[in-house]
Design a protein around this motif. Structure first.
Motif, PDB file in Angstrom:
ATOM      1  N   GLN A   1       0.836  -1.198   0.000  1.00  0.00           N
ATOM      2  CA  GLN A   1       0.000   0.000   0.000  1.00  0.00           C
ATOM      3  C   GLN A   1       0.876   1.255   0.000  1.00  0.00           C
ATOM      4  N   ARG A   2       1.970   1.252   0.766  1.00  0.00           N
ATOM      5  CA  ARG A   2       2.886   2.386   0.769  1.00  0.00           C
ATOM      6  C   ARG A   2       3.528   2.574  -0.599  1.00  0.00           C
ATOM      7  N   GLU A   3       3.956   1.472  -1.218  1.00  0.00           N
ATOM      8  CA  GLU A   3       4.553   1.547  -2.549  1.00  0.00           C
ATOM      9  C   GLU A   3       3.537   2.045  -3.577  1.00  0.00           C
ATOM     10  N   LYS A   4       2.304   1.578  -3.441  1.00  0.00           N
ATOM     11  CA  LYS A   4       1.255   2.004  -4.361  1.00  0.00           C
ATOM     12  C   LYS A   4       0.984   3.505  -4.195  1.00  0.00           C
ATOM     13  N   LYS A   5       0.963   3.968  -2.946  1.00  0.00           N
ATOM     14  CA  LYS A   5       0.738   5.380  -2.674  1.00  0.00           C
ATOM     15  C   LYS A   5       1.904   6.220  -3.231  1.00  0.00           C
ATOM     16  N   ALA A   6       3.125   5.759  -3.056  1.00  0.00           N
ATOM     17  CA  ALA A   6       4.299   6.463  -3.580  1.00  0.00           C
ATOM     18  C   ALA A   6       4.265   6.460  -5.111  1.00  0.00           C
ATOM     19  N   HIS A   7       3.857   5.345  -5.680  1.00  0.00           N
ATOM     20  CA  HIS A   7       3.746   5.247  -7.136  1.00  0.00           C
ATOM     21  C   HIS A   7       2.714   6.247  -7.662  1.00  0.00           C
ATOM     22  N   MET A   8       1.576   6.333  -6.993  1.00  0.00           N
ATOM     23  CA  MET A   8       0.535   7.276  -7.407  1.00  0.00           C
ATOM     24  C   MET A   8       1.025   8.721  -7.271  1.00  0.00           C
ATOM     25  N   ARG A   9       1.784   9.020  -6.223  1.00  0.00           N
ATOM     26  CA  ARG A   9       2.341  10.357  -6.053  1.00  0.00           C
ATOM     27  C   ARG A   9       3.312  10.691  -7.186  1.00  0.00           C
ATOM     28  N   ARG A  10       4.193   9.710  -7.516  1.00  0.00           N
ATOM     29  CA  ARG A  10       5.125   9.917  -8.615  1.00  0.00           C
ATOM     30  C   ARG A  10       4.396  10.142  -9.937  1.00  0.00           C
ATOM     31  N   LEU A  11       3.369   9.331 -10.181  1.00  0.00           N
ATOM     32  CA  LEU A  11       2.589   9.475 -11.412  1.00  0.00           C
ATOM     33  C   LEU A  11       1.916  10.840 -11.490  1.00  0.00           C
ATOM     34  N   SER A  12       1.325  11.278 -10.399  1.00  0.00           N
ATOM     35  CA  SER A  12       0.666  12.588 -10.411  1.00  0.00           C
ATOM     36  C   SER A  12       1.697  13.706 -10.574  1.00  0.00           C
ATOM     37  N   LEU A  13       2.873  13.573  -9.957  1.00  0.00           N
ATOM     38  CA  LEU A  13       3.926  14.570 -10.123  1.00  0.00           C
ATOM     39  C   LEU A  13       4.380  14.625 -11.581  1.00  0.00           C
ATOM     40  N   ILE A  14       4.599  13.459 -12.188  1.00  0.00           N
ATOM     41  CA  ILE A  14       4.997  13.408 -13.597  1.00  0.00           C
ATOM     42  C   ILE A  14       3.911  14.036 -14.472  1.00  0.00           C
ATOM     43  N   PHE A  15       2.656  13.748 -14.181  1.00  0.00           N
ATOM     44  CA  PHE A  15       1.542  14.299 -14.953  1.00  0.00           C
ATOM     45  C   PHE A  15       1.521  15.821 -14.860  1.00  0.00           C
ATOM     46  N   PHE A  16       1.643  16.363 -13.649  1.00  0.00           N
ATOM     47  CA  PHE A  16       1.580  17.815 -13.491  1.00  0.00           C
ATOM     48  C   PHE A  16       2.793  18.518 -14.093  1.00  0.00           C
ATOM     49  N   VAL A  17       3.971  17.918 -13.960  1.00  0.00           N
ATOM     50  CA  VAL A  17       5.161  18.510 -14.575  1.00  0.00           C
ATOM     51  C   VAL A  17       5.017  18.470 -16.098  1.00  0.00           C
ATOM     52  N   GLY A  18       4.547  17.338 -16.624  1.00  0.00           N
ATOM     53  CA  GLY A  18       4.321  17.231 -18.072  1.00  0.00           C
ATOM     54  C   GLY A  18       3.290  18.240 -18.552  1.00  0.00           C
ATOM     55  N   ALA A  19       2.213  18.381 -17.796  1.00  0.00           N
ATOM     56  CA  ALA A  19       1.177  19.352 -18.162  1.00  0.00           C
ATOM     57  C   ALA A  19       1.747  20.772 -18.116  1.00  0.00           C
ATOM     58  N   ALA A  20       2.592  21.046 -17.112  1.00  0.00           N
ATOM     59  CA  ALA A  20       3.192  22.370 -17.003  1.00  0.00           C
ATOM     60  C   ALA A  20       4.122  22.660 -18.180  1.00  0.00           C
ATOM     61  N   LEU A  21       4.712  21.624 -18.758  1.00  0.00           N
ATOM     62  CA  LEU A  21       5.579  21.820 -19.919  1.00  0.00           C
ATOM     63  C   LEU A  21       4.794  21.875 -21.225  1.00  0.00           C
ATOM     64  N   ILE A  22       3.732  21.100 -21.319  1.00  0.00           N
ATOM     65  CA  ILE A  22       2.987  20.983 -22.575  1.00  0.00           C
ATOM     66  C   ILE A  22       2.000  22.131 -22.767  1.00  0.00           C
ATOM     67  N   VAL A  23       1.346  22.569 -21.714  1.00  0.00           N
ATOM     68  CA  VAL A  23       0.301  23.602 -21.841  1.00  0.00           C
ATOM     69  C   VAL A  23       0.846  24.896 -22.465  1.00  0.00           C
ATOM     70  N   PRO A  24       2.001  25.426 -22.049  1.00  0.00           N
ATOM     71  CA  PRO A  24       2.498  26.647 -22.719  1.00  0.00           C
ATOM     72  C   PRO A  24       2.788  26.431 -24.203  1.00  0.00           C
ATOM     73  N   CYS A  25       3.306  25.246 -24.533  1.00  0.00           N
ATOM     74  CA  CYS A  25       3.574  24.957 -25.950  1.00  0.00           C
ATOM     75  C   CYS A  25       2.275  24.912 -26.741  1.00  0.00           C
ATOM     76  N   LEU A  26       1.266  24.262 -26.181  1.00  0.00           N
ATOM     77  CA  LEU A  26      -0.028  24.198 -26.853  1.00  0.00           C
ATOM     78  C   LEU A  26      -0.645  25.588 -26.957  1.00  0.00           C
ATOM     79  N   TRP A  27      -0.492  26.381 -25.916  1.00  0.00           N
ATOM     80  CA  TRP A  27      -1.034  27.749 -25.911  1.00  0.00           C
ATOM     81  C   TRP A  27      -0.410  28.553 -27.055  1.00  0.00           C
ATOM     82  N   LYS A  28       0.894  28.458 -27.182  1.00  0.00           N
ATOM     83  CA  LYS A  28       1.604  29.185 -28.235  1.00  0.00           C
ATOM     84  C   LYS A  28       1.208  28.646 -29.611  1.00  0.00           C
ATOM     85  N   THR A  29       1.072  27.322 -29.727  1.00  0.00           N
ATOM     86  CA  THR A  29       0.695  26.714 -31.003  1.00  0.00           C
ATOM     87  C   THR A  29      -0.688  27.172 -31.438  1.00  0.00           C
TER      88      THR A  29
END
Length: 144
Positions: free
Chosen positions: A32-60
């Motif tokens: 359960q701890r590993e699953k929770k850490a995995h979910m945190r990592r996934l959400s962090l990756i998602f938000f960082v990716g969104a933070a990088l992609i959204v400005p590019c899409l906005w400009k496009t």
């Protein structure tokens, strides 16, 4: 018979405290701890990716809208250019006609009733109607 269908509550269940159950519980907590850490990592990756992609899409999207606006402006400029070329062709034709002395003489006779020596000009009613219509058309054009 009612006693058989009666549900047993969790208070009636006792947990066995042997090594196997302890190991199972600790494995479950680790999972359960590993699953929770995995979910945190996934959400962090998602938000960082969104933070990088959204400005590019906005400009496009902004660039795409700008391209569409410029395409419309180009189409408008082309139509204006075509109209100017047509008018230029017409004016060049008129300049060519105005360089011809016979055309100028004919124009002077029809518009200004000028005549050659010894020539008599007769004004017909149809000519007067045409002249009046032209004068009214010119008057409305100058008002616009």
């Amino acid at each position: 018979m009612k006693e058989k269908t009666k549900k047993h509550s969790a208070d009636n269940v006792t947990v066995m405290q042997n090594d196997f159950t302890k190991a199972q519980h600790s494995q479950k907590r680790i999972f359960q701890r590993e699953k929770k850490a995995h979910m945190r990592r996934l959400s962090l990756i998602f938000f960082v990716g969104a933070a990088l992609i959204v400005p590019c899409l906005w400009k496009t999207v902004g660039n795409w809208l700008e391209i569409n606006r410029l395409d419309d402006a180009i189409a408008l400029a082309r139509t204006e250019k075509k109209q100017a070329e047509d008018k230029n062709t017409q004016l060049a034709y008129e300049v060519k006609l105005l360089q011809d002395e016979e055309y100028i003489a004919k124009l002077a006779r029809s518009k200004y009733y000028l005549s050659k020596d010894g020539e008599v000009i007769f004004s017909l009613p149809e000519d007067n109607e045409t002249k009046m219509a032209e004068k009214q058309g010119n008057a409305t054009d100058s008002d616009s």
